[in-house]
Design a protein around this motif. Structure first.
Motif, mmCIF file in Angstrom:
data_model
loop_
_atom_site.group_PDB
_atom_site.id
_atom_site.type_symbol
_atom_site.label_atom_id
_atom_site.label_comp_id
_atom_site.label_asym_id
_atom_site.label_seq_id
_atom_site.Cartn_x
_atom_site.Cartn_y
_atom_site.Cartn_z
ATOM 1 N N THR A 13 41.670 42.762 36.725
ATOM 2 C CA THR A 13 43.090 42.610 37.025
ATOM 3 C C THR A 13 43.811 42.024 35.823
ATOM 4 N N GLU A 14 45.095 42.309 35.745
ATOM 5 C CA GLU A 14 45.946 41.727 34.720
ATOM 6 C C GLU A 14 47.055 40.990 35.443
ATOM 7 N N GLU A 15 47.276 39.747 35.089
ATOM 8 C CA GLU A 15 48.257 38.910 35.772
ATOM 9 C C GLU A 15 49.302 38.420 34.782
ATOM 10 N N LEU A 16 50.539 38.379 35.218
ATOM 11 C CA LEU A 16 51.627 37.828 34.424
ATOM 12 C C LEU A 16 51.828 36.381 34.850
ATOM 13 N N VAL A 17 51.840 35.481 33.887
ATOM 14 C CA VAL A 17 52.064 34.063 34.173
ATOM 15 C C VAL A 17 53.243 33.576 33.346
ATOM 16 N N SER A 18 53.896 32.539 33.845
ATOM 17 C CA SER A 18 55.074 32.015 33.153
ATOM 18 C C SER A 18 54.921 30.571 32.712
ATOM 19 N N ARG A 25 46.130 28.122 38.204
ATOM 20 C CA ARG A 25 45.904 28.762 39.502
ATOM 21 C C ARG A 25 44.955 29.943 39.363
ATOM 22 N N LEU A 26 45.139 30.750 38.327
ATOM 23 C CA LEU A 26 44.267 31.906 38.112
ATOM 24 C C LEU A 26 42.846 31.489 37.746
ATOM 25 N N LEU A 27 42.721 30.463 36.919
ATOM 26 C CA LEU A 27 41.383 29.983 36.563
ATOM 27 C C LEU A 27 40.649 29.440 37.790
ATOM 28 N N LEU A 28 41.358 28.736 38.656
ATOM 29 C CA LEU A 28 40.742 28.218 39.881
ATOM 30 C C LEU A 28 40.350 29.350 40.822
ATOM 31 N N ARG A 34 33.223 32.942 41.906
ATOM 32 C CA ARG A 34 31.879 32.965 41.329
ATOM 33 C C ARG A 34 30.827 32.997 42.426
ATOM 34 N N ARG A 35 29.712 33.611 42.147
ATOM 35 C CA ARG A 35 28.596 33.681 43.091
ATOM 36 C C ARG A 35 27.348 33.146 42.407
ATOM 37 N N CYS A 50 32.829 35.276 33.028
ATOM 38 C CA CYS A 50 34.280 35.385 33.103
ATOM 39 C C CYS A 50 34.813 35.723 31.719
ATOM 40 N N VAL A 51 35.685 36.708 31.673
ATOM 41 C CA VAL A 51 36.364 37.037 30.430
ATOM 42 C C VAL A 51 37.834 36.721 30.661
#
Length: 72
Positions: A13-18, A25-28, A34-35, A50-51
């Motif tokens: 996925t690609e997410e836009l953050v401001s 939030r995305l890192l959490l 994770r499994r 994780c990349v």
């Protein structure tokens, strides 16, 4: 993997953050996804990866002419 397009990652996925809170939030969310699983050497072996790639853009508007510019 393809010579022209590079490595393929399923469900990428690609997410836009401001702001920094959006990034946190995305890192959490990634950490929560994770499994872990047992191996004969380790009861809680982690094999997840994780990349995280960030592209930072800076936007500014000229006071003189009102034209916006973007720097990546």
């Amino acid at each position: 993997e393809d010579v022209r397009t590079g490595v393929y990652v399923e469900n990428l996925t690609e997410e836009l953050v401001s702001n920094a809170d959006d990034v946190t939030r995305l890192l959490l969310r990634g950490l929560a996804n994770r499994r872990i699983g047992a191996t004969s050497m380790n009861m809680e072996s982690s094999r997840s990866h994780c990349v995280f790639t960030g592209v930072i853009e800076s936007r500014c508007k000229s006071l003189a002419d009102g034209i916006s510019s973007v720097r990546t």
